[in-house]
Enzyme design. Structure first.
Site, PDB file in Angstrom:
ATOM      1  N   THR A 147       0.867  -1.190   0.000  1.00 39.45           N
ATOM      2  CA  THR A 147       0.000   0.000   0.000  1.00 39.45           C
ATOM      3  C   THR A 147       0.901   1.237   0.000  1.00 39.45           C
ATOM      4  OG1 THR A 147      -0.074  -0.215   2.428  1.00 39.45           O
ATOM      5  CG2 THR A 147      -1.966  -1.053   1.196  1.00 39.45           C
ATOM      6  N   PRO A 148       1.632   1.440  -1.095  1.00 33.63           N
ATOM      7  CA  PRO A 148       2.632   2.519  -1.106  1.00 33.63           C
ATOM      8  C   PRO A 148       1.997   3.908  -1.158  1.00 33.63           C
ATOM      9  CG  PRO A 148       2.435   1.557  -3.286  1.00 33.63           C
ATOM     10  CD  PRO A 148       1.552   0.740  -2.383  1.00 33.63           C
ATOM     11  N   GLU A 151      -0.508  -5.658  11.181  1.00 37.71           N
ATOM     12  CA  GLU A 151       0.696  -6.367  11.615  1.00 37.71           C
ATOM     13  C   GLU A 151       1.682  -5.381  12.250  1.00 37.71           C
ATOM     14  OE1 GLU A 151       1.295  -9.652  11.832  1.00 37.71           O
ATOM     15  OE2 GLU A 151       2.911  -8.717  12.953  1.00 37.71           O
ATOM     16  N   GLU A 197      10.990  -5.448  10.847  1.00 38.72           N
ATOM     17  CA  GLU A 197      11.926  -6.246  10.060  1.00 38.72           C
ATOM     18  C   GLU A 197      13.211  -6.461  10.843  1.00 38.72           C
ATOM     19  OE1 GLU A 197      12.264  -4.874   6.005  1.00 38.72           O
ATOM     20  OE2 GLU A 197      10.115  -4.518   5.963  1.00 38.72           O
ATOM     21  N   LYS A 251      -3.125   1.113  13.889  1.00 36.52           N
ATOM     22  CA  LYS A 251      -1.888   0.764  13.185  1.00 36.52           C
ATOM     23  C   LYS A 251      -1.145   2.024  12.747  1.00 36.52           C
ATOM     24  CE  LYS A 251       1.361  -1.119  11.004  1.00 36.52           C
ATOM     25  NZ  LYS A 251       2.477  -1.797  11.643  1.00 36.52           N
ATOM     26  N   THR A 298      -1.463   4.912  14.013  1.00 34.17           N
ATOM     27  CA  THR A 298      -1.075   5.628  15.228  1.00 34.17           C
ATOM     28  C   THR A 298       0.185   5.027  15.845  1.00 34.17           C
ATOM     29  OG1 THR A 298      -3.414   6.025  15.611  1.00 34.17           O
ATOM     30  CG2 THR A 298      -1.940   6.453  17.462  1.00 34.17           C
ATOM     31  N   CYS A 342       7.606   1.784   5.902  1.00 31.62           N
ATOM     32  CA  CYS A 342       6.313   2.157   6.490  1.00 31.62           C
ATOM     33  C   CYS A 342       6.231   3.469   7.257  1.00 31.62           C
ATOM     34  CB  CYS A 342       5.820   1.015   7.372  1.00 31.62           C
ATOM     35  SG  CYS A 342       5.434  -0.430   6.375  1.00 31.62           S
ATOM     36  N   LYS A 389      18.015  -0.778   8.298  1.00 26.47           N
ATOM     37  CA  LYS A 389      18.411  -1.153   9.655  1.00 26.47           C
ATOM     38  C   LYS A 389      19.162  -2.474   9.540  1.00 26.47           C
ATOM     39  CE  LYS A 389      15.132  -3.081  12.298  1.00 26.47           C
ATOM     40  NZ  LYS A 389      13.826  -3.452  12.909  1.00 26.47           N
ATOM     41  N   ARG A 426      14.156  -0.131   1.497  1.00 26.94           N
ATOM     42  CA  ARG A 426      13.140   0.867   1.185  1.00 26.94           C
ATOM     43  C   ARG A 426      13.248   2.079   2.122  1.00 26.94           C
ATOM     44  NH1 ARG A 426       7.945  -3.012   0.737  1.00 26.94           N
ATOM     45  NH2 ARG A 426       9.027  -4.024   2.456  1.00 26.94           N
TER      46      ARG A 426
HETATM   47  N1  LIG Z   1       7.322  -4.461   5.793  1.00 27.71           N
HETATM   48  C1  LIG Z   1       6.927  -4.444   7.053  1.00 27.71           C
HETATM   49  O1  LIG Z   1       7.730  -4.638   7.973  1.00 27.71           O
HETATM   50  C2  LIG Z   1       5.509  -4.206   7.415  1.00 27.71           C
HETATM   51  C3  LIG Z   1       4.560  -3.910   6.451  1.00 27.71           C
HETATM   52  N2  LIG Z   1       3.251  -3.706   6.802  1.00 27.71           N
HETATM   53  C4  LIG Z   1       2.231  -3.464   5.771  1.00 27.71           C
HETATM   54  O2  LIG Z   1       1.967  -4.695   5.108  1.00 27.71           O
HETATM   55  C5  LIG Z   1       1.658  -4.462   3.737  1.00 27.71           C
HETATM   56  C6  LIG Z   1       2.581  -5.292   2.859  1.00 27.71           C
HETATM   57  O3  LIG Z   1       3.903  -4.858   3.090  1.00 27.71           O
HETATM   58  P1  LIG Z   1       5.158  -5.700   2.579  1.00 27.71           P
HETATM   59  O4  LIG Z   1       4.937  -7.139   2.848  1.00 27.71           O
HETATM   60  O5  LIG Z   1       6.350  -5.025   3.120  1.00 27.71           O
HETATM   61  O6  LIG Z   1       5.045  -5.428   0.986  1.00 27.71           O
HETATM   62  P2  LIG Z   1       5.814  -6.183  -0.187  1.00 27.71           P
HETATM   63  O7  LIG Z   1       5.893  -5.215  -1.301  1.00 27.71           O
HETATM   64  O8  LIG Z   1       7.041  -6.838   0.328  1.00 27.71           O
HETATM   65  O9  LIG Z   1       4.810  -7.374  -0.597  1.00 27.71           O
HETATM   66  C7  LIG Z   1       3.579  -7.175  -1.195  1.00 27.71           C
HETATM   67  C8  LIG Z   1       3.361  -8.264  -2.236  1.00 27.71           C
HETATM   68  O10 LIG Z   1       2.029  -8.185  -2.719  1.00 27.71           O
HETATM   69  C9  LIG Z   1       2.028  -8.615  -4.075  1.00 27.71           C
HETATM   70  N3  LIG Z   1       0.801  -8.182  -4.744  1.00 27.71           N
HETATM   71  C10 LIG Z   1       0.389  -6.928  -5.025  1.00 27.71           C
HETATM   72  N4  LIG Z   1      -0.812  -6.954  -5.626  1.00 27.71           N
HETATM   73  C11 LIG Z   1      -1.184  -8.250  -5.733  1.00 27.71           C
HETATM   74  C12 LIG Z   1      -2.330  -8.916  -6.256  1.00 27.71           C
HETATM   75  N5  LIG Z   1      -3.351  -8.221  -6.787  1.00 27.71           N
HETATM   76  N6  LIG Z   1      -2.360 -10.262  -6.209  1.00 27.71           N
HETATM   77  C13 LIG Z   1      -1.338 -10.967  -5.689  1.00 27.71           C
HETATM   78  N7  LIG Z   1      -0.233 -10.389  -5.160  1.00 27.71           N
HETATM   79  C14 LIG Z   1      -0.152  -9.048  -5.184  1.00 27.71           C
HETATM   80  C15 LIG Z   1       3.273  -7.991  -4.641  1.00 27.71           C
HETATM   81  O11 LIG Z   1       3.701  -8.645  -5.824  1.00 27.71           O
HETATM   82  C16 LIG Z   1       4.258  -8.161  -3.469  1.00 27.71           C
HETATM   83  O12 LIG Z   1       5.043  -9.326  -3.599  1.00 27.71           O
HETATM   84  C17 LIG Z   1       1.759  -2.954   3.522  1.00 27.71           C
HETATM   85  O13 LIG Z   1       0.474  -2.402   3.665  1.00 27.71           O
HETATM   86  C18 LIG Z   1       2.631  -2.508   4.672  1.00 27.71           C
HETATM   87  O14 LIG Z   1       2.346  -1.178   5.054  1.00 27.71           O
HETATM   88  C19 LIG Z   1       2.843  -3.830   8.093  1.00 27.71           C
HETATM   89  C20 LIG Z   1       3.730  -4.149   9.087  1.00 27.71           C
HETATM   90  C21 LIG Z   1       5.132  -4.367   8.823  1.00 27.71           C
HETATM   91  O1  LIG Z   2       4.505  -1.068   9.897  1.00 26.88           O
HETATM   92  C1  LIG Z   2       5.654  -1.427   9.761  1.00 26.88           C
HETATM   93  O2  LIG Z   2       6.223  -1.577   8.682  1.00 26.88           O
HETATM   94  C2  LIG Z   2       6.522  -1.669  10.947  1.00 26.88           C
HETATM   95  O3  LIG Z   2       7.322  -0.463  11.097  1.00 26.88           O
HETATM   96  C3  LIG Z   2       8.291  -0.513  12.124  1.00 26.88           C
HETATM   97  O4  LIG Z   2       9.198  -1.591  11.898  1.00 26.88           O
HETATM   98  P1  LIG Z   2      10.433  -1.483  10.902  1.00 26.88           P
HETATM   99  O5  LIG Z   2      10.263  -0.290  10.020  1.00 26.88           O
HETATM  100  O6  LIG Z   2      10.590  -2.805  10.276  1.00 26.88           O
HETATM  101  O7  LIG Z   2      11.715  -1.273  11.834  1.00 26.88           O
HETATM  102  P2  LIG Z   2      11.977  -0.377  13.135  1.00 26.88           P
HETATM  103  O8  LIG Z   2      12.768  -1.171  14.081  1.00 26.88           O
HETATM  104  O9  LIG Z   2      10.763   0.258  13.647  1.00 26.88           O
HETATM  105  O10 LIG Z   2      12.942   0.762  12.568  1.00 26.88           O
HETATM  106  C4  LIG Z   2      12.471   1.762  11.687  1.00 26.88           C
HETATM  107  C5  LIG Z   2      13.566   2.778  11.429  1.00 26.88           C
HETATM  108  O11 LIG Z   2      13.777   3.576  12.591  1.00 26.88           O
HETATM  109  C6  LIG Z   2      15.149   3.570  12.945  1.00 26.88           C
HETATM  110  N1  LIG Z   2      15.250   3.669  14.420  1.00 26.88           N
HETATM  111  C7  LIG Z   2      14.531   2.857  15.219  1.00 26.88           C
HETATM  112  C8  LIG Z   2      14.617   2.950  16.580  1.00 26.88           C
HETATM  113  C9  LIG Z   2      15.451   3.918  17.166  1.00 26.88           C
HETATM  114  O12 LIG Z   2      15.589   4.071  18.399  1.00 26.88           O
HETATM  115  N2  LIG Z   2      16.170   4.723  16.331  1.00 26.88           N
HETATM  116  C10 LIG Z   2      16.089   4.629  14.972  1.00 26.88           C
HETATM  117  O13 LIG Z   2      16.754   5.402  14.252  1.00 26.88           O
HETATM  118  C11 LIG Z   2      15.682   2.245  12.409  1.00 26.88           C
HETATM  119  O14 LIG Z   2      17.064   2.282  12.227  1.00 26.88           O
HETATM  120  C12 LIG Z   2      14.923   2.140  11.106  1.00 26.88           C
HETATM  121  O15 LIG Z   2      15.556   2.881  10.095  1.00 26.88           O
HETATM  122  C13 LIG Z   2       7.586  -0.773  13.456  1.00 26.88           C
HETATM  123  O16 LIG Z   2       8.572  -0.921  14.479  1.00 26.88           O
HETATM  124  C14 LIG Z   2       6.727  -2.032  13.389  1.00 26.88           C
HETATM  125  O17 LIG Z   2       6.001  -2.202  14.603  1.00 26.88           O
HETATM  126  C15 LIG Z   2       5.756  -1.914  12.214  1.00 26.88           C
HETATM  127  O18 LIG Z   2       4.999  -3.091  12.086  1.00 26.88           O
END
Ligand SMILES: NC(=O)C1=CN([C@@H]2O[C@H](COP(=O)(O)OP(=O)(O)OC[C@H]3O[C@@H](n4cnc5c(N)ncnc54)[C@H](O)[C@@H]3O)[C@@H](O)[C@H]2O)C=CC1
Ligand SMILES: O=C(O)[C@H]1O[C@H](OP(=O)(O)OP(=O)(O)OC[C@H]2O[C@@H](n3ccc(=O)[nH]c3=O)[C@H](O)[C@@H]2O)[C@H](O)[C@@H](O)[C@@H]1O
Length: 463
Positions: free
Chosen positions: A92-93, A161, A165, A221, A223, A277, A340, A347
């Protein structure tokens, strides 16, 4: 009782999350689908070490579950049809076009999923929003499903979620909480929520599974990410003040973090937060607030991004000014490119933006990151479109040896806090650099005193 789960999106969230659900619920068949064939092929690679996402511990979970009750496939329709519960975990970019460009979340992938589910489903489904979405998206999904579907019944749940990472598996195994939002007003809604509670209850203590109305869940989320990012921007804003007052930001962070009301986590000053994110979700929050006419709310949260951009820019400026106001033609070694440590995800990494500024000043960069591949580094720079692909190629070399990267460099910039950087032979690095040899530690990672003793001119954040 849920027997079959499908997850649309095999990315950083869908992959690890479903692997852990499959591990903890061996009686449930979990199929993760994606339109990206290469990604699915890598999830299915015979050598489990080739799965597309690097996360400590993930390989073990996949080894245990893949082929048992965890499957990766490109057959999206089939998986939707068979499952009782469908997670949507697509990207969801931030929108890059039209209304809300640069701020709002682009929901086109979500809508495509909803329309595909509506077209394919012949039996009732529970649809779970796993992606991070603007508050009130569940209404749009329900509208599409109810109006374009085959007359089957849908329940929409929000189950954001919170994994980070680098610690995804650990976070999934022992989450602080699991949040499930749904229609608390109807019996069908409550039953759907209970079905998802039952999945998590396989391993998460019941007291940590929180159920709310769907809007609270969606908004929580955004927030949570806004609060986390705000802490980083808050401490980073003070790092600049520390630099001019001889206070030390780590000491300040420790002093305030011992107050139990503030707490010690997320107070590490850095070159700026990155990741897919934080920025996207705050921009989205700002956009939502603005769209309701809440300008003060929007401005308040926008400041978190403004401060983060400032931190990245000022790190680059300090490097340039310390190198006698010019980096033109000078070799600068980058240690780290990921946003990190312990992830191969780049990204929104601060490294990209710092590199971009230095390249505009005609620096020659040499990048080493233990997990990021060369093509990704060029892709990240090309994506900014600041200069041609050829110019990026000419300005940046990528090595798989940190000593090679630092050889003959004027300065080293530490952009990612990889543990291995602490254990490098810094004397050897010093001996092979041009003098004076500068280190700019964007992560407060290294032992500054040790480096100064060797002879380095050591500069860090907030000191
Ligand atoms: N990366 C993270 O640490 C976190 C991400 N989120 C949220 O989770 C969501 C997903 O994030 P990521 O996993 O990082 O994204 P990502 O870009 O790694 O994965 C998304 C996948 O969805 C696939 N996709 C898109 N449209 C599709 C369709 N119509 N049918 C089948 N596959 C399709 C893409 O090809 C891609 O592989 C986002 O909304 C993000 O904000 C939430 C918490 C942590
Ligand atoms: O929605 C998401 O994608 C996720 O975003 C973050 O997780 P993430 O981005 O994977 O990693 P973080 O550990 O939060 O770090 C984010 C960035 O902040 C930086 N950071 C973090 C903590 C800190 O004290 N200082 C700092 O500079 C990290 O280096 C990194 O660049 C949140 O921590 C997760 O709870 C959430 O699910």
């Amino acid at each position: 009782m849920i027997n079959k789960i499908c997850c649309i999106g095999a990315g950083y969230v869908g992959g690890p999350t479903m692997a852990v659900i499959a591990q903890k619920c061996p009686e449930i068949q979990v199929t993760v689908v994606d339109i990206n064939e290469t990604r699915i092929a890598r999830w299915n690679d015979e050598d489990v070490n080739n799965i597309p996402i690097y996360e400590p511990g993930l390989v073990d979970v996949v080894r245990e579950t893949r082929g048992r009750n965890l499957f990766f496939s490109t057959e999206v329709d089939k998986a939707i049809e068979e499952a009782e519960m469908i997670f949507i975990s697509v990207n969801t970019p931030t929108k890059t076009y039209g209304v809300g460009k640069g701020m709002a979340a682009d929901l086109k992938y979500i809508e495509l999923c909803a329309r595909q589910i509506a077209r394919v489903a012949k039996t009732d489904k529970i649809v779970v929003e796993k992606s991070t979405l603007p508050v009130r998206t569940a209404r749009a999904i329900k509208d599409i499903l109810d109006n374009t579907g085959n007359g089957v019944k849908y329940q929409i749940l929000s189950n954001p979620e919170f994994l980070a990472e680098g610690t995804a598996v650990e976070d999934l195994h022992a989450p602080d909480r699991v949040l499930i939002g749904g229609d608390t007003q109807t019996e069908e809604g409550r039953n759907a929520m209970q079905a998802l509670v039952d999945v998590y209850a396989h391993w998460v203590p019941k007291g940590q599974i929180l159920t709310t109305n769907v809007w609270s869940s969606e908004l929580s989320k955004l927030t949570a990410n806004a609060f986390l990012a705000q802490r980083v921007s808050s401490i980073n804003s003070l790092s600049e003040l520390c630099e001019v007052t001889e206070a030390d930001v780590d000491e300040v962070a420790k002093a305030i973090g011992m107050d139990s009301r503030i707490g010690p986590k997320f107070l590490k000053s850095s070159v700026g937060f990155g990741g897919s994110c934080f920025q996207k979700d705050i921009l989205n929050l700002v956009y939502i607030a603005k769209s309701y006419g809440l300008d003060e709310v929007a401005d308040y949260w926008e400041q978190v991004i403004i401060m983060n951009d400032h931190q990245k820019a000022r790190f680059a400026s300090k490097l340039i000014s310390t190198l006698y106001n010019t980096v033109s033609g000078k070799k600068i070694a980058f240690l780290g490119w990921a946003f990190k440590k312990d992830t191969n995800d780049t990204r929104e990494s601060a490294a990209i933006y710092v590199a971009d500024i230095l390249l505009s000043e005609q620096a020659k960069l040499s990048v080493y990151d233990p997990k990021v591949q060369e093509h990704q580094i060029y892709f990240d720079l090309d994506y900014l479109a600041t200069r041609s692909e050829e110019e990026n190629k000419n300005g940046v070399t990528v090595t798989n040896d940190p000593y090679e990267s630092c050889k003959d460099a004027h300065a080293i910039a530490v952009l990612t806090e990889w543990d291995e950087f602490k254990d490098l032979d810094w004397q050897r690095i010093y001996d092979n650099m041009l003098k004076p040899a500068f280190v700019f530690d964007g992560r407060r990672l290294l032992d500054g005193d040790q480096l100064k003793n060797i002879g380095f001119s050591y500069h860090t954040i907030g000191k």
